[in-house]
Design a protein around this motif. Structure first.
Motif, mmCIF file in Angstrom:
data_model
loop_
_atom_site.group_PDB
_atom_site.id
_atom_site.type_symbol
_atom_site.label_atom_id
_atom_site.label_comp_id
_atom_site.label_asym_id
_atom_site.label_seq_id
_atom_site.Cartn_x
_atom_site.Cartn_y
_atom_site.Cartn_z
ATOM 1 N N ILE A 1 0.872 -1.188 0.000
ATOM 2 C CA ILE A 1 0.000 0.000 0.000
ATOM 3 C C ILE A 1 0.901 1.227 0.000
ATOM 4 O O ILE A 1 1.708 1.388 0.914
ATOM 5 N N PRO A 2 0.816 2.091 -1.006
ATOM 6 C CA PRO A 2 1.717 3.246 -1.061
ATOM 7 C C PRO A 2 1.560 4.142 0.158
ATOM 8 O O PRO A 2 0.444 4.420 0.601
ATOM 9 N N ASN A 3 2.685 4.587 0.667
ATOM 10 C CA ASN A 3 2.633 5.527 1.789
ATOM 11 C C ASN A 3 2.029 6.862 1.364
ATOM 12 O O ASN A 3 1.558 7.631 2.196
ATOM 13 N N THR A 4 2.036 7.139 0.030
ATOM 14 C CA THR A 4 1.450 8.397 -0.465
ATOM 15 C C THR A 4 -0.055 8.458 -0.264
ATOM 16 O O THR A 4 -0.653 9.522 -0.423
ATOM 17 N N PHE A 5 -0.679 7.327 0.080
ATOM 18 C CA PHE A 5 -2.125 7.350 0.336
ATOM 19 C C PHE A 5 -2.464 8.232 1.535
ATOM 20 O O PHE A 5 -3.634 8.577 1.732
ATOM 21 N N ARG B 1 3.202 -3.909 5.248
ATOM 22 C CA ARG B 1 2.503 -3.343 6.399
ATOM 23 C C ARG B 1 1.516 -2.258 5.980
ATOM 24 O O ARG B 1 1.588 -1.727 4.880
ATOM 25 N N ILE B 2 0.624 -1.936 6.870
ATOM 26 C CA ILE B 2 -0.324 -0.835 6.662
ATOM 27 C C ILE B 2 0.389 0.463 7.021
ATOM 28 O O ILE B 2 0.847 0.624 8.157
ATOM 29 N N PRO B 3 0.528 1.412 6.086
ATOM 30 C CA PRO B 3 1.240 2.659 6.403
ATOM 31 C C PRO B 3 0.578 3.391 7.564
ATOM 32 O O PRO B 3 -0.638 3.607 7.562
ATOM 33 N N VAL B 4 1.398 3.743 8.544
ATOM 34 C CA VAL B 4 0.852 4.445 9.704
ATOM 35 C C VAL B 4 0.348 5.836 9.318
ATOM 36 O O VAL B 4 -0.459 6.430 10.028
ATOM 37 N N GLY B 5 0.794 6.351 8.151
ATOM 38 C CA GLY B 5 0.335 7.666 7.693
ATOM 39 C C GLY B 5 -1.146 7.729 7.402
ATOM 40 O O GLY B 5 -1.734 8.813 7.319
ATOM 41 N N LEU B 6 -1.789 6.550 7.247
ATOM 42 C CA LEU B 6 -3.229 6.551 6.993
ATOM 43 C C LEU B 6 -4.014 7.103 8.170
ATOM 44 O O LEU B 6 -5.203 7.421 8.039
ATOM 45 N N LEU B 7 -3.358 7.201 9.320
ATOM 46 C CA LEU B 7 -4.023 7.813 10.487
ATOM 47 C C LEU B 7 -4.413 9.263 10.225
ATOM 48 O O LEU B 7 -5.255 9.823 10.915
ATOM 49 N N GLU B 8 -3.791 9.881 9.211
ATOM 50 C CA GLU B 8 -4.072 11.286 8.899
ATOM 51 C C GLU B 8 -5.319 11.454 8.039
ATOM 52 O O GLU B 8 -5.701 12.574 7.721
ATOM 53 N N LEU B 9 -5.950 10.363 7.658
ATOM 54 C CA LEU B 9 -7.157 10.437 6.817
ATOM 55 C C LEU B 9 -8.379 10.591 7.724
ATOM 56 O O LEU B 9 -9.088 9.642 8.033
ATOM 57 N N ASN C 1 5.266 -0.932 16.643
ATOM 58 C CA ASN C 1 4.917 0.467 16.382
ATOM 59 C C ASN C 1 6.055 1.198 15.702
ATOM 60 O O ASN C 1 5.856 1.976 14.784
ATOM 61 N N THR C 2 7.285 0.929 16.197
ATOM 62 C CA THR C 2 8.410 1.625 15.582
ATOM 63 C C THR C 2 8.656 1.165 14.171
ATOM 64 O O THR C 2 9.176 1.900 13.351
ATOM 65 N N SER C 3 8.254 -0.070 13.865
ATOM 66 C CA SER C 3 8.472 -0.575 12.512
ATOM 67 C C SER C 3 7.732 0.241 11.483
ATOM 68 O O SER C 3 8.155 0.343 10.351
ATOM 69 N N ASN C 4 6.647 0.837 11.851
ATOM 70 C CA ASN C 4 5.867 1.619 10.899
ATOM 71 C C ASN C 4 6.462 2.986 10.647
ATOM 72 O O ASN C 4 5.931 3.759 9.879
ATOM 73 N N ASN C 5 7.549 3.321 11.385
ATOM 74 C CA ASN C 5 8.152 4.640 11.229
ATOM 75 C C ASN C 5 9.453 4.577 10.446
ATOM 76 O O ASN C 5 10.288 5.466 10.536
ATOM 77 N N GLY C 6 9.656 3.493 9.706
ATOM 78 C CA GLY C 6 10.855 3.388 8.898
ATOM 79 C C GLY C 6 10.906 4.452 7.845
ATOM 80 O O GLY C 6 9.930 5.098 7.517
ATOM 81 N N SER C 7 12.068 4.654 7.262
ATOM 82 C CA SER C 7 12.232 5.683 6.237
ATOM 83 C C SER C 7 11.588 5.239 4.947
ATOM 84 O O SER C 7 11.384 4.057 4.705
ATOM 85 N N ALA D 1 1.821 -5.041 12.662
ATOM 86 C CA ALA D 1 0.848 -4.483 13.600
ATOM 87 C C ALA D 1 -0.092 -3.516 12.894
ATOM 88 O O ALA D 1 0.296 -2.785 11.980
ATOM 89 N N LEU D 2 -1.328 -3.507 13.346
ATOM 90 C CA LEU D 2 -2.293 -2.529 12.832
ATOM 91 C C LEU D 2 -1.928 -1.134 13.320
ATOM 92 O O LEU D 2 -1.260 -0.980 14.350
ATOM 93 N N PRO D 3 -2.351 -0.089 12.608
ATOM 94 C CA PRO D 3 -2.143 1.268 13.109
ATOM 95 C C PRO D 3 -2.807 1.425 14.471
ATOM 96 O O PRO D 3 -3.771 0.714 14.792
#
Length: 1125
Positions: free
Chosen positions: A952-956, A975-983, A1037-1043, A999-1001
């Motif tokens: 799933i693109p992080n650009t979503f 993984r599910i991009p943690v950035g989807l929390l901003e939607l 949780n930290t895994s979702n914050n990779g570069s 892990a889920l967001p």
């Protein structure tokens, strides 16, 4: 006085009607209807005026009676020669393309009483047309103006296809001129040489010595025009609006026009008036119109000193903010009328004009005023009689100094932001000369008693609409000193009752009480008290009970609007006898029931709207036979059934017919396909059979809606004869076969063919209609590929090809549709990758067309007429037109689109705010392009039930307005991009049945609303609300914050970013290996265990594969790519 018109003139009118009307009909069909119904007094026919003493026709006003004919008309003078006393002939806007041979305009010279001839807006070429016209020596008024040159050169008329004669056949001989001509209009011909008028004798030895008014606007004359006109000794009025006059105008040339009183130079870029030493001053000019150009306004105003007697100055639609302009304006001390409408003024203008003491009229409407009105300057103009500040940005309270303007008759403060309680302003006590007051669309508090106007005995026009009503103490038995002729109190949601003073009003002509949510019974007493009422507007209230009519007839009522109330009972049976002159009746959206009265129409009824009620029974034939000029009929959303028209009834003036959503059934009757029809909506009924082939005769149709019936058979090829059609809606029937290829030649904007049984390969013809905005072919059996020609549909807003049998890849040309807002290609057999260029779509959803309105005129024609009348009779100088919004062809675009797990119907204005893409249930493959993250305004994205893999693109995280995101039933991993929390707008989210892991967001924001069904079918996902708990929440949780890498995906190279510690992995691997050996040995001896064992092996292999893919292969692959770069 004769009883009726002369027989030969009645017969001549019918012959004229037959000649002017094309096969498509026309307004003049009304004359035939008059004759057939036995109404033989042609002096009372529409568009005809007779001399009361002789009964002879003296005026024929035939403006635009051929509108919509679609073909040109050759003028034939013989048709008019029977009207020997004719004085006025108006033929404007009738597609006149020339004249019949030997029957040209010169033959009208036999009508020795003809004084006025109006040929505006036709296709007559200049100067050819002048030659035959100048033989009509009796003419006093001649009006000619051309359609735009682009239309003149490009319009094709069927009647000319096999005709060799030129459009205009001029006479070669010189004509004697027009010595009696007083008014001449020659506009829009792009004339740039005054010699072009020589055919009229306009020169040194002019024959136009009596010409008083000359209109030459919209031409290309330059400043030499003035010296060329000096031989017109009687010229008083000269209109040169929108020409090519530039440079400086010699004042001596203006002075030579010694009797000139009015000069219009708007929209010319000249630099001013220049005088030479010893020049006289221009003493005759009284009125001058300037502005609406790029000229230097300061220089022009400085040059006006030579106009010593100037009384009226119009300087509209200009930038007048310079301080020097204010100085020059206030020095024009003789001015009495100053029109600055649409101009931006200096903020100190009003406070600086106190010395303009002669000023009587000040018009600053539609300007750039702002702030508060000053309490000085303009208030010192004691002679002011008319003031307009309409549609500015003024705010705050009114200055008290307005009370000094005791001569004020007209005050317009509408559409500003003025505040305060009207009762708190003492200024009303001194403004007792007020006749016209408009304070609508402000923020005033209006006391319900209206006591503040107790002494305004001259007040006749009062509009307080769209403010705030307040209750106050009413004086008992207060009887106002005024008798209003117009009262408007609309848009007050807190209005509990009508003002008591209305009980004492007996001369109202227009009453607007709409949009107030007034309750109780309909106020019939207003009709009883005001027998001269012409317009009553009571739409959008909460009136209940039956509509009771007054006890006596009202001969003046033309418009009655009571729609959107809660009126019940039957439609009054005697409405036509009570209001015999009624033109417009709207009782829609109420609770009315029972049959439609047979005599509801009345002879003068033009439009009737009874839609959205509970009316039942059949269609009264007398409705159309008794209303011979009925143009608009809307009976939508009722329970009507039975026969629509009797077989022998074919209304000749019915242009707009809406029968949708009733219970009509059986084959489509032939006589609803009337030749004059512009719009026909018979959708939502139970009509059956085939679409009749005689539809080919409805060549004026703009809208045809037969959706939601039981029609079958094919779409007849005769539909291609509808050369003006813009809306074609045949959805939800049982139509089969192919779509006729000839539709590519039609000017269609909206095509709705969904939910039929249409089939065959999609042809290029459907995708070559460049005007298309909506193409809905969903739920059919179309096959083949989507044509590449789809890229030519540059105006397309809505594309729905869902639920068909389409194959192939999505063509890249679809990315050229940059106005596309909704695209549904779901439930087909499309394959191939998703196109990265799709990320450029759905970015202009607010530009979509959601309705198509072809004709309009608001309900307020009586209001308009009253304003014209009162301005004329009371000699007001300020008047503007009023907006209108009553739509005749009013088509709401309707789209069915699946989102949020359901299928919804979006229609009307809501479509402006809806955008989405649905590619679900196809065979699409490949990864999701990161460019789809550019769809920042999209509301719904559905890629489910495909074969899409990758992450799933992080650009979503950029899809800020998305409400529904469905990626379920694919092969996505990672993984599910943690950035989807901003939607924060996300309501529906599904990634079910993929191969996602980790892990889920965090369970917060919108993600706190999603349950386990959003994630099911992904065994390697863990965290709440799933039952699987993650072994290390912190590392998860930290895994979702990779570069992020260059593709917009999360980089999981780091061991710390892994789902499980590598040490745990090795221990688990050894234990698992030992268990496999022991289990294998045991399984070989027991068949049931053997089966269970192989199932376990399958699960372990599945889990190990994705574990290794996520924690070993992908990090190595990412490291390798970075080394390459």
């Amino acid at each position: 006085m004769p009883d009726m018109c002369w027989d030969e003139e009645r017969n001549a009118l019918l012959e004229l009607q037959a000649n002017m009307m094309s096969s498509n009909g026309g307004d003049l069909a009304l004359w035939a209807a008059y004759s057939e119904s036995g109404f033989l007094d042609c002096c009372s026919w529409r568009w005809v005026k007779c001399n009361l003493a002789t009964g002879r026709v003296i005026e024929l006003n035939l403006e635009a009676v051929r509108q919509g004919a679609g073909d040109g008309w050759s003028f034939n003078a013989t048709l008019f020669l029977p009207f020997k006393s004719l004085e006025v002939l108006i033929l404007s806007d009738n597609y006149i393309i020339g004249s019949t041979k030997n029957e040209g305009f010169d033959k009208l010279s036999r009508l020795t009483n003809l004084k006025v001839l109006d040929l505006q807006s036709n296709y007559l070429r200049f100067p050819n047309v002048l030659t035959p016209l100048c033989w009509i020596s009796s003419l006093e008024v001649l009006r000619l103006n051309c359609v735009p040159s682009t239309q003149l050169d490009t319009t094709e008329f069927p009647s000319l296809k096999n005709r060799s004669m030129p459009i205009d056949e001029g006479l070669s001989e010189k004509c004697p001129g027009m010595s009696n001509l007083r008014v001449l209009m020659l506009t829009g011909y792009e004339i740039n040489d005054i010699n072009a008028l020589s055919a009229l004798g306009l020169g040194t030895h002019t024959g136009l010595r009596n010409l008083e008014r000359l209109y030459l606007f919209d031409n290309d004359f330059n400043s030499t025009i003035f010296s060329s006109l000096k031989h017109l000794p009687s010229l008083k009025h000269l209109d040169l609006y929108n020409n090519d006059i530039d440079g400086k105008i010699e004042m001596n040339d203006i002075i030579a026009l010694s009797n000139l009183e009015f000069l219009d130079l708007q929209k010319n870029n000249f630099e001013g008036f220049v005088t030479t030493k010893g020049s006289k001053r221009m003493s005759s000019l009284r009125n001058l119109r300037l502005g609406n150009s790029s000229s230097n306004s300061t220089n022009i105003l400085q040059s006006l000193k030579s106009f010593s007697s100037l009384k009226g100055l119009s300087y509209e639609d200009s930038d007048l903010t310079a301080s020097a302009i204010t100085y020059e304006l206030r020095n024009l001390s003789t001015l009495e009328y100053l029109y600055l409408g649409g101009s931006s003024l200096n903020e100190n203008f009003l406070s600086s004009i106190g010395q303009m003491t002669s000023l009587k009229v000040l018009n600053m409407a539609f300007g750039g005023g702002y702030g508060t009105l000053p309490n000085q300057g303009w208030c010192e103009l004691k002679n002011l009689q008319e003031v307009s500040f309409e549609s500015n940005n003024f705010e705050g309270k009114l200055p008290s100094c307005i009370g000094n303007l005791t001569s004020l008759r007209w005050l317009d403060l509408a559409e500003n932001r003025f505040t305060g309680n009207l009762a708190s302003y003492p200024l009303w006590k001194t403004l007792t000369s007020l006749e016209y007051l408009d304070i609508s669309y402000n923020q005033f508090e209006v006391p319900l008693s209206f006591n503040q106007f107790a002494n305004h005995s001259k007040l006749t026009y009062l509009n307080v609409g769209s403010n705030t009503i307040t209750t106050d103490i009413e004086f008992k038995n207060w009887v106002p000193n005024f008798q209003l002729q117009l009262f408007a109190i609309y848009g007050f949601i807190n209005l509990q009752k009508l003002p008591s003073f209305l009980h004492y009003q007996h001369d109202l002509r227009v009453l607007a009480i709409a949009h107030n949510h007034l309750q109780g019974n309909f106020p019939t007493w207003l009709l009883e008290n005001n027998t001269r009422l012409a317009g009553l507007y009571a739409t959008d209230n909460a009136f209940i009970g039956p509509l009771k009519l007054p006890s006596s007839s009202h001969l003046g009522l033309k418009e009655l609007y009571v729609s959107n109330n809660k009126l019940s009972g039957h439609v009054p049976a005697n409405i036509s006898s009570t209001f015999p002159m009624l033109n417009h009746l709207n009782m829609s959206t109420n609770l009315l029931e029972g049959p439609i009265p047979s005599d509801i129409g009345g002879f003068h009824l033009i439009d009737l709207d009874l839609s959205n009620n509970f009316l039942s029974g059949g269609f009264p034939s007398d409705l159309v036979t008794g209303s011979s000029i009925l143009t608009y009929l809307r009976l939508s959303n009722n329970n009507l059934s039975g026969q629509i028209f009797s077989k022998d009834i074919r209304p000749s003036m019915l242009f707009y017919l809406y029968l949708n959503d009733n219970r009509f059934e059986g084959p489509l009757p032939s006589n609803i396909f009337l030749k004059p029809l512009i719009a026909l909506d018979a959708s939502g009924n139970n009509f059956s059979g085939e679409i009749p082939r005689w539809i080919r005769d409805n060549t004026r149709l703009l809208q045809l809606d037969l959706a939601r019936n039981n029609l079958e058979g094919s779409i007849p090829v005769e539909i291609c004869n509808l050369k003006l059609i813009q809306v074609l809606a045949l959805s939800e029937n049982r139509l089969s076969g192919n779509v006729p290829s000839c539709v590519s030649g039609l000017p269609l904007k909206h095509i709705h063919l969904n939910k039929n049984q249409l089939g065959g390969e999609l042809e290029d013809s459907l995708f070559n209609i460049s005007s298309l905005k909506t193409l809905d072919l969903g739920h059919n059996s179309f096959t083949g590929n989507i044509p590449h020609t789809i890229g030519s549909l540059s105006y397309l807003n809505f594309l729905l090809l869902n639920n068909n049998l389409l194959e192939g890849e999505i063509p890249t040309q679809i990315c050229l549709l940059n106005k596309l807002s909704i695209m549904d290609l779901s439930f087909n057999k499309l394959y191939g990758p998703l196109l990265p260029c799709l990320g450029n779509l759905t970015q202009a959803e607010n530009e979509v067309e959601t309705r198509s309105v072809q004709y309009g005129s608001t309900c307020t024609s009586a209001w308009l007429e009253f304003r014209d009348w009162i301005s004329y009779t009371r000699h007001y100088h300020i008047l503007y037109g009023m907006e209108s919004d009553f739509s005749m062809v009013d088509v709401e675009t309707q789209i069915q689109f699946s989102t949020k797990g359901n299928s919804y119907i979006y229609k009307g204005s809501i479509l402006k705010y809806m955008s989405g893409i649905d590619f679900s249930s196809n065979r699409l493959t490949g990864e999701i392009p990161i460019e789809l993250g550019n769809l920042s305004k999209i509301h719904a994205l559905n890629l489910s039930h495909n074969h899409i893999f990758g992450r799933i693109p992080n650009t979503f995280s950029n899809l800020h307005e998305i409400e529904s995101l469905d990626l379920s039933y694919n092969n996505l991993n990672g993984r599910i991009p943690v950035g989807l929390l901003e939607l924060y707008s996300l309501e529906i989210f599904s990634i079910a049945y993929n191969n996602l892991s980790g892990a889920l967001p965090p369970f917060k924001a919108q993600f706190s609303t999603f349950n386990k069904s959003s994630y099911q079918g992904n065994p390697l996902l863990c965290g709440y609300p799933l039952d699987n708990e993650c072994s290390d929440i912190k590392s998860s949780n930290t895994s979702n914050n990779g570069s992020k890498d260059s593709a917009g995906f999360v980089d999981m190279e780091d061991d710390s970013a892994g789902f499980v510690d590598m040490k745990d992995f090795y221990i688990g691997f050894v234990v698992s290996y030992g268990a496999i050996l022991m289990g294998l040995a045991a399984a070989l001896f027991n068949p049931y265990w053997r089966i269970a064992w192989f199932r376990l092996v399958e699960v372990l292999m599945f889990s190990s594969y994705y574990f290794l893919l996520d924690n070993v292969v992908t990090p190595l692959k990412n490291r390798w790519w970075r080394n390459l770069r």
